[in-house]
Structure formats: structure tokens, C-alpha cells
Design a protein around this motif. Structure first.
Motif, PDB file in Angstrom:
ATOM      1  N   ASP A 150       0.848  -1.192   0.000  1.00 24.96           N
ATOM      2  CA  ASP A 150       0.000   0.000   0.000  1.00 24.96           C
ATOM      3  C   ASP A 150       0.888   1.248   0.000  1.00 24.96           C
ATOM      4  O   ASP A 150       1.819   1.350   0.804  1.00 24.96           O
ATOM      5  CB  ASP A 150      -0.899  -0.011   1.249  1.00 24.96           C
ATOM      6  CG  ASP A 150      -1.899  -1.166   1.207  1.00 24.96           C
ATOM      7  OD1 ASP A 150      -2.333  -1.520   0.092  1.00 24.96           O
ATOM      8  OD2 ASP A 150      -2.231  -1.707   2.276  1.00 24.96           O
ATOM      9  N   ILE A 162       5.295   0.045   4.910  1.00 24.73           N
ATOM     10  CA  ILE A 162       5.807  -1.224   5.414  1.00 24.73           C
ATOM     11  C   ILE A 162       7.348  -1.287   5.389  1.00 24.73           C
ATOM     12  O   ILE A 162       7.956  -2.105   6.065  1.00 24.73           O
ATOM     13  CB  ILE A 162       5.161  -2.384   4.621  1.00 24.73           C
ATOM     14  CG1 ILE A 162       5.224  -3.701   5.353  1.00 24.73           C
ATOM     15  CG2 ILE A 162       5.711  -2.505   3.224  1.00 24.73           C
ATOM     16  CD1 ILE A 162       3.939  -4.091   5.987  1.00 24.73           C
ATOM     17  N   THR A 228       1.539 -11.850  -9.030  1.00 26.82           N
ATOM     18  CA  THR A 228       0.602 -11.396  -7.991  1.00 26.82           C
ATOM     19  C   THR A 228      -0.627 -10.765  -8.634  1.00 26.82           C
ATOM     20  O   THR A 228      -0.579 -10.270  -9.759  1.00 26.82           O
ATOM     21  CB  THR A 228       1.231 -10.382  -7.003  1.00 26.82           C
ATOM     22  OG1 THR A 228       1.317  -9.098  -7.624  1.00 26.82           O
ATOM     23  CG2 THR A 228       2.590 -10.820  -6.515  1.00 26.82           C
ATOM     24  N   GLY A 231      -0.032  -7.133  -9.387  1.00 30.66           N
ATOM     25  CA  GLY A 231       0.854  -7.000 -10.546  1.00 30.66           C
ATOM     26  C   GLY A 231       0.113  -7.234 -11.853  1.00 30.66           C
ATOM     27  O   GLY A 231       0.366  -6.562 -12.864  1.00 30.66           O
TER      28      GLY A 231
HETATM   29  N1  SAM Z   1       1.178  -8.318  -2.607  1.00 35.04           N
HETATM   30  C1  SAM Z   1      -0.164  -8.481  -3.134  1.00 35.04           C
HETATM   31  C2  SAM Z   1      -0.170  -8.364  -4.632  1.00 35.04           C
HETATM   32  O1  SAM Z   1       0.843  -7.920  -5.180  1.00 35.04           O
HETATM   33  O2  SAM Z   1      -1.191  -8.712  -5.242  1.00 35.04           O
HETATM   34  C3  SAM Z   1      -1.166  -7.513  -2.489  1.00 35.04           C
HETATM   35  C4  SAM Z   1      -0.917  -6.059  -2.696  1.00 35.04           C
HETATM   36  S1  SAM Z   1      -2.128  -5.047  -1.862  1.00 35.04           S
HETATM   37  C5  SAM Z   1      -1.987  -3.509  -2.652  1.00 35.04           C
HETATM   38  C6  SAM Z   1      -1.360  -4.779  -0.264  1.00 35.04           C
HETATM   39  C7  SAM Z   1      -1.778  -5.828   0.741  1.00 35.04           C
HETATM   40  O3  SAM Z   1      -1.044  -5.668   1.951  1.00 35.04           O
HETATM   41  C8  SAM Z   1      -3.241  -5.756   1.110  1.00 35.04           C
HETATM   42  O4  SAM Z   1      -3.825  -7.009   0.900  1.00 35.04           O
HETATM   43  C9  SAM Z   1      -3.223  -5.356   2.589  1.00 35.04           C
HETATM   44  O5  SAM Z   1      -4.313  -5.887   3.314  1.00 35.04           O
HETATM   45  C10 SAM Z   1      -1.901  -5.930   3.050  1.00 35.04           C
HETATM   46  N2  SAM Z   1      -1.311  -5.265   4.217  1.00 35.04           N
HETATM   47  C11 SAM Z   1      -1.212  -3.924   4.416  1.00 35.04           C
HETATM   48  N3  SAM Z   1      -0.596  -3.677   5.575  1.00 35.04           N
HETATM   49  C12 SAM Z   1      -0.286  -4.879   6.138  1.00 35.04           C
HETATM   50  C13 SAM Z   1       0.340  -5.283   7.344  1.00 35.04           C
HETATM   51  N4  SAM Z   1       0.775  -4.377   8.224  1.00 35.04           N
HETATM   52  N5  SAM Z   1       0.491  -6.599   7.583  1.00 35.04           N
HETATM   53  C14 SAM Z   1       0.043  -7.519   6.701  1.00 35.04           C
HETATM   54  N6  SAM Z   1      -0.561  -7.202   5.537  1.00 35.04           N
HETATM   55  C15 SAM Z   1      -0.733  -5.905   5.262  1.00 35.04           C
END
Ligand code: SAM
Length: 255
Positions: A150, A162, A228, A231
Motif C-alpha cells: 500500500d 511497510i 501477484t 501485478g
Molecule cells: N502483494 C499483493 C499483490 O501484489 O497482489 C497484495 C498487494 S495489496 C496492494 C497490499 C496488501 O497488503 C493488502 O492485501 C493489505 O491488506 C496488506 N497489508 C497492508 N498492511 C499490512 C500489514 N501491516 N500486515 C500484513 N498485511 C498488510
């Protein structure tokens, strides 16, 4: 919100056998971790490629997804359970035969092989910004993935990103020396942010994609670029993707 989540006191307290029943006796902890895995496409693509091979060291390859959203993590849990069940049924029906056809019908992410029957992939619902060392022993991971995290565009929200200086110390702790951090995003500003913070941290050094491919990590990079769900969305929208990879080094760089 993650206030209701229970965390293990330490990696010893994680019930790994529940996650990887086929490997219950091995006592090994995961080698790959996908942080914010979303719908799980990366590790579901990688799991059959590294079913139980020796990878980057002595450990066979358990893979582990962390996702904070309830419905999304439940979806991944169900997806893995369905893949395991399909593989087990196919293996029982035709011992020794390829499980490809049965699987491809169920899950389009699965194409060439189902080696290992997805026994080596699992998911936990957790906030990866807290308590990562409660799950992974020191120096246990060979790969840590941050794929399309995110972006948190507003400056006052940057602390929610993150990748941050404080969290990098935790990532360095759980990665083994030589282990790789893979990042990819379609947001240029976030790419610059992740790259800058990783480059400034004394236990990480940048590594070129070509060098990683020369080390045999091509299949991992292909999955990072293409497998992903986020992606694929970027691909459909013809967006740009920026990759940055870093190696966890043994001895801190001099400032
Ligand atoms: N990596 C995946 C992809 O490329 O399809 C998902 C990307 S999505 C934009 C970001 C994901 O990170 C979301 O599903 C969100 O719920 C998760 N997320 C955000 N902050 C997080 C945290 N602190 N711990 C675990 N997951 C988290």
C-alpha cells in the motif's frame, strides 16, 4: 484493525505442524515470506517450483504469507486448502501421474506442475508491521517479499509504510545473511522511498536483477514481476512497474 489478533510469544510457540502437516516431523520454519500477500498469487506460483528443494542454504522451502485483512487471508487459506485437496485426490486417483490437468481446471494460477501438492505454502493473518520476529527465528528467511505494498501517499501517512528505518532492523534480523528482499511497485514515489531506505540501512546492499538471475533466482523474479494479483492488474492497465532488490549482508557497511 488488528487489536483482536493473537501473536505467538516466539517462533517456538508457532504450531508449524498445523500449517505444514506433511512436514510435521521436520521442525523447519519457513524460508520465504510474502508480506501483505493479498490473494496469494506469488507463493501459489512459487510453491510448486520449490516443493522441497534445497534452496539458498540448508533448509527446504516452506513459504509463508502474511496478510492483515480478514476476508483476504481467509480466501488464501481456503485457496491453499482447495489446492492441497485437489492434489491429494489426483494423487490418490492416479498415483505417479501428473496432477496438472485437475489443478489447471480449478485454479488458473497453476499451470505447469503441482509438485509437492502445495504442502509447503501456508498463510497467517497478522500485522506484519508488528511481531515479525515472533514468527520467524533470527536469520531464518532466505527471501522476503514486499510486492505492490500500500503506497500511503500522504506525507503524514508515510510512517504507515511497510518499509521504514525501524522495521528494516526487524527484516534484517529475520533474514539470513545472503537473503534477499524483493520489492516491486507501480508507484514511483514509493519505489524511491523503499530503495532509499534500504540503501541507507547498513545491513542491506542493492543487487541487480541480472546478478540474481545469474544466481538462479530467475523463477522467483518472474513470479515477482508477473504472478501477484496486483501485478496483473497493473499489467492490464498498462502501468509501469519498478523492481528493487537488496541483499542482507553479514557485516554492516561502513557509513
Ligand atoms: N502483494 C499483493 C499483490 O501484489 O497482489 C497484495 C498487494 S495489496 C496492494 C497490499 C496488501 O497488503 C493488502 O492485501 C493489505 O491488506 C496488506 N497489508 C497492508 N498492511 C499490512 C500489514 N501491516 N500486515 C500484513 N498485511 C498488510
Amino acid at each position: 484493525s488488528d487489536h483482536a489478533l493473537d501473536y505467538p510469544a516466539s517462533p517456538d510457540a508457532v504450531d508449524w505442524a498445523t500449517h505444514y502437516p506433511a512436514f510435521a516431523a521436520s521442525g523447519q520454519t519457513p524460508a520465504f515470506a510474502d508480506v501483505g500477500c493479498g490473494f496469494g498469487g506469488l507463493l501459489i506460483a512459487l510453491a510448486p517450483l520449490y516443493p522441497d528443494t534445497l534452496m539458498l542454504g540448508a533448509s527446504s522451502c516452506r513459504t509463508w504469507c502474511l496478510e492483515i485483512r480478514v476476508q483476504v487471508s481467509q480466501y488464501v487459506e481456503d485457496r491453499i486448502a482447495a489446492l492441497r485437496a485437489t492434489c491429494a485426490a489426483a494423487a490418490a486417483a492416479a498415483p505417479g501421474a501428473s496432477q496438472t490437468d485437475a489443478l489447471a481446471a480449478d485454479d488458473p494460477a497453476v499451470s505447469s506442475t503441482a509438485a509437492g501438492g502445495y504442502q509447503n505454502v501456508s498463510i497467517v493473518r497478522a500485522n506484519a508491521m508488528k511481531f515479525l520476529p515472533n514468527y520467524f527465528p533470527k536469520h531464518s528467511l532466505s527471501a522476503l517479499f514486499f510486492l505492490f505494498p500500500d503506497p500511503h501517499f500522504k506525507i503524514r501517512k508515510h510512517k504507515a509504510r511497510i518499509i521504514s528505518p525501524t522495521l528494516l532492523a526487524e527484516y534484517a534480523y529475520v533474514l539470513r545473511p545472503g537473503g534477499i528482499v524483493y520489492t516491486i511497485t507501480d508507484v514511483r514515489d514509493l519505489h524511491d522511498w523503499m530503495r532509499t531506505h534500504l540503501a541507507e540501512f547498513p545491513l542491506f546492499e542493492p543487487v541487480e536483477e541480472a546478478d540474481l538471475r545469474a544466481e538462479g533466482k530467475g523463477p522467483i523474479l518472474d513470479a515477482v514481476w508477473n504472478s501477484t494479483e496486483e501485478g496483473k492488474k497493473v499489467e492490464r492497465n498498462k502501468g509501469d512497474k519498478w523492481l528493487a532488490c537488496f541483499r542482507r549482508i553479514e557485516v554492516p557497511r561502513e557509513e
